[in-house]
Design a protein around this motif. Structure first.
Motif, PDB file in Angstrom:
ATOM      1  N   HIS A  95     -15.647 -49.248 -67.069  1.00  0.00           N
ATOM      2  CA  HIS A  95     -15.763 -47.452 -66.812  1.00  0.00           C
ATOM      3  C   HIS A  95     -15.213 -47.209 -67.067  1.00  0.00           C
ATOM      4  O   HIS A  95     -15.717 -45.433 -67.011  1.00  0.00           O
ATOM      5  CB  HIS A  95     -16.866 -48.025 -65.283  1.00  0.00           C
ATOM      6  CG  HIS A  95     -18.310 -48.624 -65.464  1.00  0.00           C
ATOM      7  ND1 HIS A  95     -19.151 -47.326 -65.735  1.00  0.00           N
ATOM      8  CD2 HIS A  95     -18.726 -49.704 -65.107  1.00  0.00           C
ATOM      9  CE1 HIS A  95     -20.197 -48.421 -65.982  1.00  0.00           C
ATOM     10  NE2 HIS A  95     -20.323 -49.191 -65.075  1.00  0.00           N
ATOM     11  N   ASP A 148     -24.239 -47.317 -66.321  1.00  0.00           N
ATOM     12  CA  ASP A 148     -25.039 -48.288 -65.392  1.00  0.00           C
ATOM     13  C   ASP A 148     -26.155 -47.549 -65.352  1.00  0.00           C
ATOM     14  O   ASP A 148     -25.958 -46.270 -64.759  1.00  0.00           O
ATOM     15  CB  ASP A 148     -25.243 -48.302 -64.174  1.00  0.00           C
ATOM     16  CG  ASP A 148     -23.603 -48.864 -63.715  1.00  0.00           C
ATOM     17  OD1 ASP A 148     -23.332 -50.065 -64.383  1.00  0.00           O
ATOM     18  OD2 ASP A 148     -22.462 -49.071 -63.331  1.00  0.00           O
ATOM     19  N   GLU A 198     -24.744 -58.050 -64.920  1.00  0.00           N
ATOM     20  CA  GLU A 198     -25.826 -56.933 -63.908  1.00  0.00           C
ATOM     21  C   GLU A 198     -26.542 -56.253 -64.986  1.00  0.00           C
ATOM     22  O   GLU A 198     -26.219 -55.591 -66.208  1.00  0.00           O
ATOM     23  CB  GLU A 198     -24.629 -55.508 -63.968  1.00  0.00           C
ATOM     24  CG  GLU A 198     -23.836 -56.372 -63.142  1.00  0.00           C
ATOM     25  CD  GLU A 198     -22.237 -55.694 -62.940  1.00  0.00           C
ATOM     26  OE1 GLU A 198     -21.824 -55.715 -61.896  1.00  0.00           O
ATOM     27  OE2 GLU A 198     -22.989 -54.481 -63.738  1.00  0.00           O
ATOM     28  N   HIS A 239     -26.257 -52.562 -66.429  1.00  0.00           N
ATOM     29  CA  HIS A 239     -24.561 -51.691 -67.461  1.00  0.00           C
ATOM     30  C   HIS A 239     -25.038 -52.585 -68.890  1.00  0.00           C
ATOM     31  O   HIS A 239     -25.276 -53.286 -68.956  1.00  0.00           O
ATOM     32  CB  HIS A 239     -23.847 -53.200 -65.952  1.00  0.00           C
ATOM     33  CG  HIS A 239     -21.991 -52.534 -67.396  1.00  0.00           C
ATOM     34  ND1 HIS A 239     -21.482 -51.840 -66.258  1.00  0.00           N
ATOM     35  CD2 HIS A 239     -22.010 -52.930 -68.423  1.00  0.00           C
ATOM     36  CE1 HIS A 239     -20.276 -51.973 -67.077  1.00  0.00           C
ATOM     37  NE2 HIS A 239     -20.558 -52.385 -67.909  1.00  0.00           N
TER      38      HIS A 239
HETATM   39 ZN   LIG Z   1     -21.079 -50.816 -64.336  1.00  0.00          ZN
END
Ligand SMILES: [Zn+2]
Length: 291
Positions: free
Chosen positions: A192, A199, A259, A262
């Motif tokens: 990030h 996200d 995730e 993401h």
């Molecule tokens: Zn993320």
């Protein structure tokens, strides 16, 4: 160990429909949109075989980065209609209904933003296939950029918390423990911090509610629901995740298989999946230091 557990879960899922459709059935039902060499099929196969690398895997970390200097865009300033920020929290990380509340959260590299805009177009064109209407599903951003200064601050806060709770722990052991929760800045390029990752959640503007893709995680606990191909989610959630994955792949974004929320473009993880081992892999973005 992880390899065999994932493998067994996938095999079990293929054999039972007790809890609804398995991922293999969901994917099979959309086979005409999912060629064998598509990103989604390759990631699913790797996940089942326990061969999908986590973000700190040596296979990801060995990919070199050559910063290309592409500018950041700020979603708060761009007033996007279909790609916009989640609501502002009163405190950072106040909860999954708000954006992260960190200073750089609304920023990302320009090409990442353009891919999110393209993803909305793809969500529109795929909508009838998944029971929605064109124009119904928007993208809301939880967090894009987390600059190195903020990342370091979060790491140090967590380290302090762990040391306080475990006064006998050595600094080395406490740092190792901290790494499980927050990406370290030392010897690492937190994804990030490059502006290459986002996200996101999907928003149903007709229902005025988030689209159900399963529990949204980030720091409120990693769970069995977080991996994109988790079998522990409902049929509706599997279908919505596939909808999101198809739109993202067509827009040139790569999902992080652990995730569902993401996505990234131009970072090491994206390069790992998009280029074959025969091609030269060079990531486009290094960390951004704002503070
Ligand atoms: Zn993320």
């Amino acid at each position: 160990m992880k390899k065999s557990i994932n493998h067994i879960l996938c095999l079990l899922a293929m054999q039972t429909t007790l809890f609804g459709a398995s991922w293999s059935e969901v994917l099979e039902n959309h086979r005409e949109y999912l060629p064998e060499d598509s990103l989604i099929m390759r990631q699913y196969k790797a996940f089942c075989e326990g061969d999908a690398p986590p973000i700190v895997d040596p296979r990801i970390k060995e990919i070199p980065i050559s910063e290309n200097g592409e500018a950041l865009i700020d979603l708060r300033a761009s007033n996007g209609k279909r790609v916009s920020m989640m609501a502002e929290p009163s405190l950072p990380f106040a909860g999954p209904l708000y954006n992260s509340g960190l200073p750089g959260a609304s920023k990302m590299r320009g090409p990442v933003f353009h891919r999110l805009e393209k993803m909305v177009e793809e969500l529109d064109s795929l909508a009838p296939l998944f029971g929605y209407e064109a124009g119904q599903i928007d993208i809301l951003l939880f967090e894009g950029l987390r600059d190195l200064g903020t990342q370091k601050m979060l790491f140090e806060k967590k380290l302090e918390e762990i040391l306080k709770a475990n006064p006998d722990m050595t600094l080395e052991a406490a740092e190792r423990e901290t790494c499980k929760w927050v990406s370290p800045v030392k010897n690492n390029t937190p994804v990030h911090s490059t502006g290459a990752a986002v996200d996101i959640r999907l928003w149903d503007n007709k229902a005025g509610a988030f689209l159900d893709l399963g529990p949204f995680g980030v720091i409120w606990g990693g769970s069995t629901f977080a991996p994109t191909f988790s079998e522990a989610i409902t049929d509706v959630e599997k279908n919505n995740r596939l909808y999101s994955l198809l739109a993202a792949e067509r827009a040139g974004l790569t999902n992080y298989v652990y995730e569902w929320w993401h996505f990234s473009y131009g970072d090491r993880y994206d390069l790992y999946w998009k280029k074959s081992d025969l091609e030269e892999k060079i990531a486009l973005y290094g960390s951004i230091e704002l503070y």
